[in-house]
Design a protein around this motif. Sequence first.
Motif, PDB file in Angstrom:
ATOM      1  N   GLU A 198     102.374  88.940  48.579  1.00 30.80           N
ATOM      2  CA  GLU A 198     103.236  87.833  48.987  1.00 30.80           C
ATOM      3  C   GLU A 198     102.507  86.501  48.848  1.00 30.80           C
ATOM      4  O   GLU A 198     103.053  85.532  48.320  1.00 30.80           O
ATOM      5  CB  GLU A 198     103.703  88.030  50.427  1.00 30.80           C
ATOM      6  CG  GLU A 198     104.659  86.951  50.884  1.00 30.80           C
ATOM      7  CD  GLU A 198     105.155  87.175  52.306  1.00 30.80           C
ATOM      8  OE1 GLU A 198     105.452  86.165  52.974  1.00 30.80           O
ATOM      9  OE2 GLU A 198     105.239  88.331  52.743  1.00 30.80           O
ATOM     10  N   GLY A 199     101.269  86.453  49.305  1.00 25.27           N
ATOM     11  CA  GLY A 199     100.482  85.232  49.143  1.00 25.27           C
ATOM     12  C   GLY A 199     100.249  84.890  47.684  1.00 25.27           C
ATOM     13  O   GLY A 199     100.350  83.729  47.272  1.00 25.27           O
ATOM     14  N   LEU A 233     101.290  82.172  42.411  1.00 22.44           N
ATOM     15  CA  LEU A 233     101.889  82.259  41.078  1.00 22.44           C
ATOM     16  C   LEU A 233     102.944  81.175  40.890  1.00 22.44           C
ATOM     17  O   LEU A 233     102.964  80.486  39.864  1.00 22.44           O
ATOM     18  CB  LEU A 233     102.499  83.651  40.871  1.00 22.44           C
ATOM     19  CG  LEU A 233     103.239  83.891  39.561  1.00 22.44           C
ATOM     20  CD1 LEU A 233     102.317  83.725  38.367  1.00 22.44           C
ATOM     21  CD2 LEU A 233     103.870  85.283  39.569  1.00 22.44           C
ATOM     22  N   ALA A 234     103.797  80.993  41.885  1.00 13.97           N
ATOM     23  CA  ALA A 234     104.848  79.973  41.794  1.00 13.97           C
ATOM     24  C   ALA A 234     104.241  78.578  41.711  1.00 13.97           C
ATOM     25  O   ALA A 234     104.696  77.740  40.917  1.00 13.97           O
ATOM     26  CB  ALA A 234     105.777  80.077  42.997  1.00 13.97           C
ATOM     27  N   GLY A 274     100.784  96.793  43.268  1.00 10.09           N
ATOM     28  CA  GLY A 274     101.977  97.611  43.409  1.00 10.09           C
ATOM     29  C   GLY A 274     103.236  96.840  43.747  1.00 10.09           C
ATOM     30  O   GLY A 274     104.254  97.446  44.090  1.00 10.09           O
ATOM     31  N   ALA A 275     103.188  95.532  43.657  1.00 12.57           N
ATOM     32  CA  ALA A 275     104.361  94.704  43.953  1.00 12.57           C
ATOM     33  C   ALA A 275     104.955  94.169  42.659  1.00 12.57           C
ATOM     34  O   ALA A 275     104.338  94.224  41.593  1.00 12.57           O
ATOM     35  CB  ALA A 275     103.972  93.562  44.875  1.00 12.57           C
ATOM     36  N   PHE A 291      93.283  84.019  51.323  1.00 10.76           N
ATOM     37  CA  PHE A 291      92.014  84.614  51.734  1.00 10.76           C
ATOM     38  C   PHE A 291      92.074  85.499  52.974  1.00 10.76           C
ATOM     39  O   PHE A 291      91.507  86.597  52.965  1.00 10.76           O
ATOM     40  CB  PHE A 291      90.953  83.538  51.949  1.00 10.76           C
ATOM     41  CG  PHE A 291      90.061  83.375  50.768  1.00 10.76           C
ATOM     42  CD1 PHE A 291      89.092  84.317  50.472  1.00 10.76           C
ATOM     43  CD2 PHE A 291      90.207  82.289  49.946  1.00 10.76           C
ATOM     44  CE1 PHE A 291      88.279  84.170  49.364  1.00 10.76           C
ATOM     45  CE2 PHE A 291      89.403  82.126  48.843  1.00 10.76           C
ATOM     46  CZ  PHE A 291      88.431  83.076  48.550  1.00 10.76           C
ATOM     47  N   PRO A 292      92.702  85.075  54.070  1.00 16.05           N
ATOM     48  CA  PRO A 292      92.659  85.931  55.264  1.00 16.05           C
ATOM     49  C   PRO A 292      93.154  87.353  55.021  1.00 16.05           C
ATOM     50  O   PRO A 292      92.501  88.319  55.435  1.00 16.05           O
ATOM     51  CB  PRO A 292      93.538  85.181  56.275  1.00 16.05           C
ATOM     52  CG  PRO A 292      93.435  83.747  55.856  1.00 16.05           C
ATOM     53  CD  PRO A 292      93.349  83.793  54.347  1.00 16.05           C
ATOM     54  N   ALA A 293      94.257  87.492  54.324  1.00 21.13           N
ATOM     55  CA  ALA A 293      94.788  88.839  54.057  1.00 21.13           C
ATOM     56  C   ALA A 293      93.863  89.612  53.123  1.00 21.13           C
ATOM     57  O   ALA A 293      93.622  90.807  53.330  1.00 21.13           O
ATOM     58  CB  ALA A 293      96.191  88.749  53.468  1.00 21.13           C
ATOM     59  N   ALA A 294      93.324  88.949  52.106  1.00 20.99           N
ATOM     60  CA  ALA A 294      92.415  89.623  51.173  1.00 20.99           C
ATOM     61  C   ALA A 294      91.132  90.048  51.877  1.00 20.99           C
ATOM     62  O   ALA A 294      90.638  91.168  51.664  1.00 20.99           O
ATOM     63  CB  ALA A 294      92.105  88.710  49.993  1.00 20.99           C
TER      64      ALA A 294
END
Length: 165
Positions: free
Chosen positions: A27-28, A33-34, A84-85, A131-134
């Motif tokens: 999602e991040g 990408l956008a 996988g998204a 970064f936090p999620a990664a």
Amino acid sequence: MQTADPKTNQAPVNIGIEESDRQAIAEGLSHLLADTYSLYLKTHYFHWNVTGPMFHSLHQMFEEEYVELAQAVDEIAERIRTLGAVAPGSYSQFAELSSVPETRDVPSAQEMVRLLVEANEAVVRTARSVFPAAERANDEATADLVTERMRIHEKTAWMLRSMIE
């Protein structure tokens, strides 16, 4: 036997990152990408329409930047797919996800530079937000990708900012 994910039509992903973490990271990255695609469009648009005494240097600089951005778009989208998204790819999806505002008029060369500084800095902020999620998921591949994007956009913003009178 593994069955295909109905959303992505691919076999399950088992790369050592939990599904919920992969989705949060993807999602991040979709926002990144956008932003990157929106910056690509803006930079290419300015390349086509820049005028004035700085025409040659800006025309050439903008071309170098949009060529690099085209490669970055592909790398980011491929990382989303690796997780996988499904990577977003329509103008309407990018418009919803992007923090880089569209430019419809043809600004002066100096205003183009200023707008590109702002846009590159927006991309840095978006990259930093991944970064936090990664990090939580020990996703070094995404962290590496995001670090490189931040380095490139920070340097580009600095170089562009140096051209503003």
